[in-house]
Design a protein around this motif. Structure first.
Motif, short mmCIF file in Angstrom:
data_model
loop_
_atom_site.label_atom_id
_atom_site.label_comp_id
_atom_site.label_asym_id
_atom_site.label_seq_id
_atom_site.Cartn_x
_atom_site.Cartn_y
_atom_site.Cartn_z
N SER A 1 69.16 73.21 25.56
CA SER A 1 69.10 72.35 24.38
C SER A 1 69.73 73.11 23.22
O SER A 1 70.03 74.30 23.35
N MET A 2 69.93 72.42 22.11
CA MET A 2 70.57 73.08 20.97
C MET A 2 69.66 73.08 19.76
O MET A 2 68.63 72.42 19.73
N SER A 3 70.07 73.88 18.76
CA SER A 3 69.16 74.14 17.64
C SER A 3 69.41 73.25 16.42
O SER A 3 68.59 73.22 15.52
N VAL B 1 71.05 63.22 21.57
CA VAL B 1 71.40 63.13 22.99
C VAL B 1 70.71 64.23 23.80
O VAL B 1 70.07 63.98 24.82
N TYR B 2 70.84 65.47 23.30
CA TYR B 2 70.40 66.61 24.08
C TYR B 2 68.92 66.51 24.49
O TYR B 2 68.56 66.75 25.64
N ASP B 3 68.06 66.18 23.53
CA ASP B 3 66.63 66.14 23.84
C ASP B 3 66.32 65.06 24.88
O ASP B 3 65.45 65.24 25.73
N LYS B 4 67.05 63.94 24.78
CA LYS B 4 66.80 62.85 25.74
C LYS B 4 67.25 63.26 27.14
O LYS B 4 66.69 62.81 28.13
N ALA B 5 68.28 64.08 27.19
CA ALA B 5 68.80 64.50 28.49
C ALA B 5 68.07 65.72 29.05
O ALA B 5 68.34 66.15 30.18
N LEU B 6 67.14 66.29 28.27
CA LEU B 6 66.51 67.55 28.67
C LEU B 6 65.92 67.53 30.08
O LEU B 6 66.14 68.46 30.86
N PRO B 7 65.18 66.47 30.48
CA PRO B 7 64.61 66.50 31.84
C PRO B 7 65.70 66.62 32.92
O PRO B 7 65.52 67.33 33.91
N TRP C 1 70.70 83.04 35.46
CA TRP C 1 69.92 84.17 34.94
C TRP C 1 69.18 83.78 33.67
O TRP C 1 68.03 84.17 33.46
N GLY C 2 69.87 83.01 32.81
CA GLY C 2 69.26 82.70 31.52
C GLY C 2 69.56 81.29 31.05
O GLY C 2 70.42 80.60 31.60
N ILE C 3 68.80 80.88 30.05
CA ILE C 3 69.07 79.60 29.42
C ILE C 3 68.98 79.76 27.89
O ILE C 3 68.39 80.71 27.39
N VAL C 4 69.59 78.80 27.18
CA VAL C 4 69.51 78.78 25.72
C VAL C 4 68.61 77.62 25.31
O VAL C 4 68.77 76.50 25.79
#
Ligand code: C5P
Length: 218
Positions: A113-115, A122-128, A140-143
């Motif tokens: 997701s973004m800050s 869009v991003y929050d709705k697509a999070l799942p 290895w990692g996520i943002v």
């Protein structure tokens, strides 16, 4: 405490800042404006001023695997990790990129997701759906955003402890140092609060101090 400094401006000379911060931070994230403006060789020059910690190319890749690998190959020898978007999916995209990075002993970091405020659109709705990709891909990692710590907490609950969470948004975008780590992040990424300061070392030490104090209360 875990602090990564974001270097973004293409028209700044960051060499002495990198040297000044080298012993007190955990790494540096090189943004696209910097890499495009100064050229990828600049990444090598910066790294020669501080050959420790985690160096990340924030390419925010979002393309087919073939093109993401071509882009990555231009800078990958100078960094430890590369950032790509999660919404492009695994087949023909992130799966190929992860395999390529693995073969070079480098790390893949995927944006969950973004800050910025527009992440809600869009991003929050697509999070799942993006978390499904991340769960299967096992990068290895996520943002995830320091500006919305509840998103970090829900991601940590969903993905467990094995993934490394890097969290931008501290300082210029409004999050307090330590808030993301309290919520479950491993690293906070801080740019302008440190890089725009007259005394970047003092600013970085103040962030670390604030992180420590915040953690005592969480
Ligand atoms: O200067 P500031 O601390 O706001 O810089 C934040 C850094 O984190 C920038 O390099 C920005 O590109 C990056 N970033 C972000 N949100 C994301 C991913 C990366 O702000 N979701």
């Amino acid at each position: 405490m875990s602090l990564i400094v974001a270097l973004d401006s293409p028209d700044r000379e960051f060499g002495s800042l990198v040297e000044d911060l080298c012993d007190i931070v955990d790494g540096f994230k090189l943004g696209l404006p910097l890499l495009m403006g100064r050229g990828v060789d600049y990444a090598a020059r910066l790294r020669s001023r501080c050959n420790r910690g985690l160096w990340i190319a924030d390419l925010k890749l979002a393309d087919i695997g073939h093109v993401m690998k071509l882009t990555t190959s231009l800078v990958v020898e100078h960094v430890d990790a590369v950032i790509a978007h999660g919404f492009v999916g695994i087949q023909g995209a992130l799966g190929e990129l992860k395999e390529f990075l693995n073969s070079l002993g480098k790390k893949l970091v995927v944006v969950a997701s973004m800050s910025h405020p527009g992440a809600r659109e869009v991003y929050d709705k697509a999070l799942p759906l993006i978390l499904n990709v991340i769960g299967e891909l096992e990068p290895w990692g996520i943002v995830a955003p320091a500006t919305r710590p509840q998103v970090i907490t829900s991601i940590r609950e969903r993905l467990g402890d094995s993934v490394t969470i890097l969290s931008p948004g501290v300082g210029a975008q409004g999050a307090e140092p330590g808030a993301a780590i309290c919520a479950g992040a491993d690293y906070e990424i801080v740019g302008r609060l440190i890089t725009s300061s007259n005394d970047p070392r003092a600013a970085a030490l103040a962030v670390k101090d604030a992180q420590k104090q915040r953690l005592q209360a969480c």
